[in-house]
Design a protein around this motif. Structure first.
Motif, PDB file in Angstrom:
ATOM      1  N   HIS A   1      19.472  29.688 121.753  1.00  0.00           N
ATOM      2  CA  HIS A   1      18.870  29.024 122.917  1.00  0.00           C
ATOM      3  C   HIS A   1      17.435  28.560 122.684  1.00  0.00           C
ATOM      4  CE1 HIS A   1      16.852  32.878 123.731  1.00  0.00           C
ATOM      5  NE2 HIS A   1      16.147  32.260 124.650  1.00  0.00           N
ATOM      6  N   LEU A   2      16.766  29.091 121.680  1.00  0.00           N
ATOM      7  CA  LEU A   2      15.414  28.624 121.356  1.00  0.00           C
ATOM      8  C   LEU A   2      15.430  27.528 120.290  1.00  0.00           C
ATOM      9  CD1 LEU A   2      13.564  32.067 121.238  1.00  0.00           C
ATOM     10  CD2 LEU A   2      13.658  30.432 123.133  1.00  0.00           C
ATOM     11  N   VAL A   3      16.500  27.463 119.524  1.00  0.00           N
ATOM     12  CA  VAL A   3      16.634  26.434 118.486  1.00  0.00           C
ATOM     13  C   VAL A   3      17.114  25.119 119.091  1.00  0.00           C
ATOM     14  CG1 VAL A   3      17.905  25.809 116.380  1.00  0.00           C
ATOM     15  CG2 VAL A   3      17.069  28.156 116.701  1.00  0.00           C
ATOM     16  N   ALA A   4      18.058  25.196 120.012  1.00  0.00           N
ATOM     17  CA  ALA A   4      18.680  23.989 120.568  1.00  0.00           C
ATOM     18  C   ALA A   4      17.678  23.015 121.175  1.00  0.00           C
ATOM     19  CB  ALA A   4      19.739  24.382 121.594  1.00  0.00           C
ATOM     20  N   PRO A   5      16.710  23.450 122.014  1.00  0.00           N
ATOM     21  CA  PRO A   5      15.795  22.472 122.598  1.00  0.00           C
ATOM     22  C   PRO A   5      14.900  21.787 121.570  1.00  0.00           C
ATOM     23  CG  PRO A   5      15.172  24.701 123.235  1.00  0.00           C
ATOM     24  CD  PRO A   5      16.513  24.799 122.593  1.00  0.00           C
ATOM     25  N   VAL A   6      14.570  22.481 120.488  1.00  0.00           N
ATOM     26  CA  VAL A   6      13.769  21.852 119.439  1.00  0.00           C
ATOM     27  C   VAL A   6      14.583  20.752 118.760  1.00  0.00           C
ATOM     28  CG1 VAL A   6      12.400  22.205 117.352  1.00  0.00           C
ATOM     29  CG2 VAL A   6      12.512  24.009 119.090  1.00  0.00           C
ATOM     30  N   LEU A   7      15.841  21.036 118.479  1.00  0.00           N
ATOM     31  CA  LEU A   7      16.703  20.008 117.882  1.00  0.00           C
ATOM     32  C   LEU A   7      16.853  18.809 118.817  1.00  0.00           C
ATOM     33  CD1 LEU A   7      19.489  22.257 116.311  1.00  0.00           C
ATOM     34  CD2 LEU A   7      17.776  20.902 115.081  1.00  0.00           C
ATOM     35  N   ARG A   8      16.993  19.087 120.112  1.00  0.00           N
ATOM     36  CA  ARG A   8      17.107  17.970 121.069  1.00  0.00           C
ATOM     37  C   ARG A   8      15.810  17.165 121.116  1.00  0.00           C
ATOM     38  NH1 ARG A   8      19.973  22.168 124.275  1.00  0.00           N
ATOM     39  NH2 ARG A   8      22.205  21.688 124.126  1.00  0.00           N
ATOM     40  N   ASP A   9      14.679  17.840 121.059  1.00  0.00           N
ATOM     41  CA  ASP A   9      13.398  17.135 121.039  1.00  0.00           C
ATOM     42  C   ASP A   9      13.260  16.258 119.796  1.00  0.00           C
ATOM     43  OD1 ASP A   9      12.629  18.254 123.430  1.00  0.00           O
ATOM     44  OD2 ASP A   9      11.313  19.766 122.537  1.00  0.00           O
ATOM     45  N   LEU A  10      13.948  16.656 118.722  1.00  0.00           N
ATOM     46  CA  LEU A  10      13.935  15.867 117.489  1.00  0.00           C
ATOM     47  C   LEU A  10      14.963  14.743 117.523  1.00  0.00           C
ATOM     48  CD1 LEU A  10      13.524  18.832 114.985  1.00  0.00           C
ATOM     49  CD2 LEU A  10      11.853  16.999 115.405  1.00  0.00           C
TER      50      LEU A  10
ATOM     51  N   ALA B   1      15.361  18.611 108.753  1.00  0.00           N
ATOM     52  CA  ALA B   1      15.008  18.095 107.428  1.00  0.00           C
ATOM     53  C   ALA B   1      16.239  17.971 106.537  1.00  0.00           C
ATOM     54  CB  ALA B   1      13.959  18.997 106.782  1.00  0.00           C
ATOM     55  N   TYR B   2      17.165  18.914 106.631  1.00  0.00           N
ATOM     56  CA  TYR B   2      18.404  18.798 105.869  1.00  0.00           C
ATOM     57  C   TYR B   2      19.146  17.509 106.232  1.00  0.00           C
ATOM     58  CZ  TYR B   2      18.242  23.714 104.288  1.00  0.00           C
ATOM     59  OH  TYR B   2      17.909  24.907 103.709  1.00  0.00           O
ATOM     60  N   TRP B   3      19.160  17.208 107.528  1.00  0.00           N
ATOM     61  CA  TRP B   3      19.847  16.005 107.990  1.00  0.00           C
ATOM     62  C   TRP B   3      19.152  14.736 107.484  1.00  0.00           C
ATOM     63  CZ3 TRP B   3      24.113  13.911 109.488  1.00  0.00           C
ATOM     64  CH2 TRP B   3      24.100  12.683 110.135  1.00  0.00           C
ATOM     65  N   THR B   4      17.842  14.686 107.629  1.00  0.00           N
ATOM     66  CA  THR B   4      17.127  13.469 107.239  1.00  0.00           C
ATOM     67  C   THR B   4      17.178  13.250 105.725  1.00  0.00           C
ATOM     68  OG1 THR B   4      15.006  14.660 107.160  1.00  0.00           O
ATOM     69  CG2 THR B   4      15.581  13.559 109.237  1.00  0.00           C
ATOM     70  N   ALA B   5      17.336  14.327 104.948  1.00  0.00           N
ATOM     71  CA  ALA B   5      17.398  14.201 103.488  1.00  0.00           C
ATOM     72  C   ALA B   5      18.796  13.889 102.978  1.00  0.00           C
ATOM     73  CB  ALA B   5      16.901  15.489 102.842  1.00  0.00           C
ATOM     74  N   LEU B   6      19.771  13.931 103.865  1.00  0.00           N
ATOM     75  CA  LEU B   6      21.166  13.740 103.456  1.00  0.00           C
ATOM     76  C   LEU B   6      21.397  12.308 103.025  1.00  0.00           C
ATOM     77  CD1 LEU B   6      23.841  15.362 103.363  1.00  0.00           C
ATOM     78  CD2 LEU B   6      24.336  14.441 105.627  1.00  0.00           C
TER      79      LEU B   6
ATOM     80  N   GLU C   1      10.707  26.739 113.235  1.00  0.00           N
ATOM     81  CA  GLU C   1      10.817  26.392 111.814  1.00  0.00           C
ATOM     82  C   GLU C   1      12.275  26.245 111.400  1.00  0.00           C
ATOM     83  OE1 GLU C   1       9.456  27.692 107.316  1.00  0.00           O
ATOM     84  OE2 GLU C   1       8.774  28.903 109.019  1.00  0.00           O
ATOM     85  N   LEU C   2      13.142  27.082 111.948  1.00  0.00           N
ATOM     86  CA  LEU C   2      14.567  26.941 111.636  1.00  0.00           C
ATOM     87  C   LEU C   2      15.074  25.577 112.079  1.00  0.00           C
ATOM     88  CD1 LEU C   2      17.326  27.897 110.732  1.00  0.00           C
ATOM     89  CD2 LEU C   2      17.555  29.127 112.906  1.00  0.00           C
ATOM     90  N   ALA C   3      14.769  25.175 113.288  1.00  0.00           N
ATOM     91  CA  ALA C   3      15.211  23.867 113.781  1.00  0.00           C
ATOM     92  C   ALA C   3      14.650  22.742 112.922  1.00  0.00           C
ATOM     93  CB  ALA C   3      14.785  23.683 115.233  1.00  0.00           C
ATOM     94  N   GLU C   4      13.397  22.858 112.535  1.00  0.00           N
ATOM     95  CA  GLU C   4      12.792  21.817 111.705  1.00  0.00           C
ATOM     96  C   GLU C   4      13.435  21.763 110.329  1.00  0.00           C
ATOM     97  OE1 GLU C   4       8.677  22.836 111.978  1.00  0.00           O
ATOM     98  OE2 GLU C   4       8.393  21.803 113.901  1.00  0.00           O
ATOM     99  N   ARG C   5      13.830  22.917 109.798  1.00  0.00           N
ATOM    100  CA  ARG C   5      14.546  22.928 108.517  1.00  0.00           C
ATOM    101  C   ARG C   5      15.898  22.234 108.661  1.00  0.00           C
ATOM    102  NH1 ARG C   5      13.567  26.429 104.243  1.00  0.00           N
ATOM    103  NH2 ARG C   5      11.388  27.091 104.222  1.00  0.00           N
ATOM    104  N   LEU C   6      16.604  22.517 109.727  1.00  0.00           N
ATOM    105  CA  LEU C   6      17.899  21.870 109.941  1.00  0.00           C
ATOM    106  C   LEU C   6      17.741  20.366 110.066  1.00  0.00           C
ATOM    107  CD1 LEU C   6      19.474  24.411 112.462  1.00  0.00           C
ATOM    108  CD2 LEU C   6      19.901  24.251 109.999  1.00  0.00           C
TER     109      LEU C   6
END
Length: 223
Positions: A23-32, A216-221, A209-214
């Protein structure tokens, strides 16, 4: 973001837990700029095994595009089955169990070498080191009984899915220690894991940081 730059992150929780873990990771991913699907696996039903857990994830994905399947801990046994049943752009293990095709969940512990490790210090906080006390309390209150009736059956995973795969190791993990994880990942995935600061419950201990790593994995794909 344009549609082809937006991922749908499919977040699979660990054993005995719930989608609340994310629940703390999901909003960061949505903000991205991404979509998020966090699934509650049907753990309590004794008729269900890892195949049925994977079916629940696939159903929750619907026809969403650009799927990135992310699995934590025990959820790693489910994630590659999902990727074998639905088109997936990327698979990410977060301090997770990596199964072999056809391996029963109950067999993973000895087959991976985990049971050869020295017993953890019973006084140590094996799971929640680095997690704020109020989140630990909430997480424990939400914990579910996992039936596990069919965990002795072979996994329906017949072959490893043809999907780019990453592994994120948690440097402070006391449950799956880094030295064990590095060997397990090399043996089972043939790759070197990436690393992040934090303990086993990284989605609660270091969510941004976990969300930002995820992300980054996507953008580097290469896609």
């Amino acid at each position: 973001m344009a549609d082809n730059e937006t991922a749908t992150f499919v977040l699979i929780h660990g054993g005995g837990s719930t989608s609340w873990d994310w629940h703390l990771v999901a909003p960061v991913l949505r903000d991205l700029g991404h979509e998020v699907v966090a699934v509650d696996l049907p753990l309590e039903e004794s008729a269900n095994g890892v195949g049925e857990y994977a079916d629940a994830v696939v159903e929750a994905c619907g026809d969403r595009p650009n799927l990135v399947v992310v699995a934590h801990s025990w959820g790693g046994l489910v994630a590659p089955i999902v990727c074998s049943r639905i088109g997936t752009e990327l698979l990410v293990f977060v301090t997770a169990m990596v199964p072999a095709p056809g391996e029963a969940p109950n067999d993973w512990w000895s087959a991976s070498g985990f049971t050869d490790l020295e017993a953890a210090d019973p006084e140590a906080d094996v799971f929640y080191n680095g997690v704020p006390a109020e989140l630990v309390e909430e997480c424990n209150a939400r914990a579910r009984e996992q039936a596990g009736t069919r965990d002795g059956e072979p996994s329906p995973l017949k072959a490893w899915p043809d999907v780019p795969t990453r592994f994120l190791l948690c440097r402070d993990d006391r449950f799956f220690p880094p030295a064990f994880v590095r060997g397990m990942v090399r043996d089972r995935l043939g790759i070197e894991p990436d690393e992040i600061d934090g303990g086993h419950m990284i989605a609660l201990a270091n969510p941004r940081e976990l969300a930002e790593r995820l992300h980054a994995y996507w953008t580097a794909l290469d896609r």
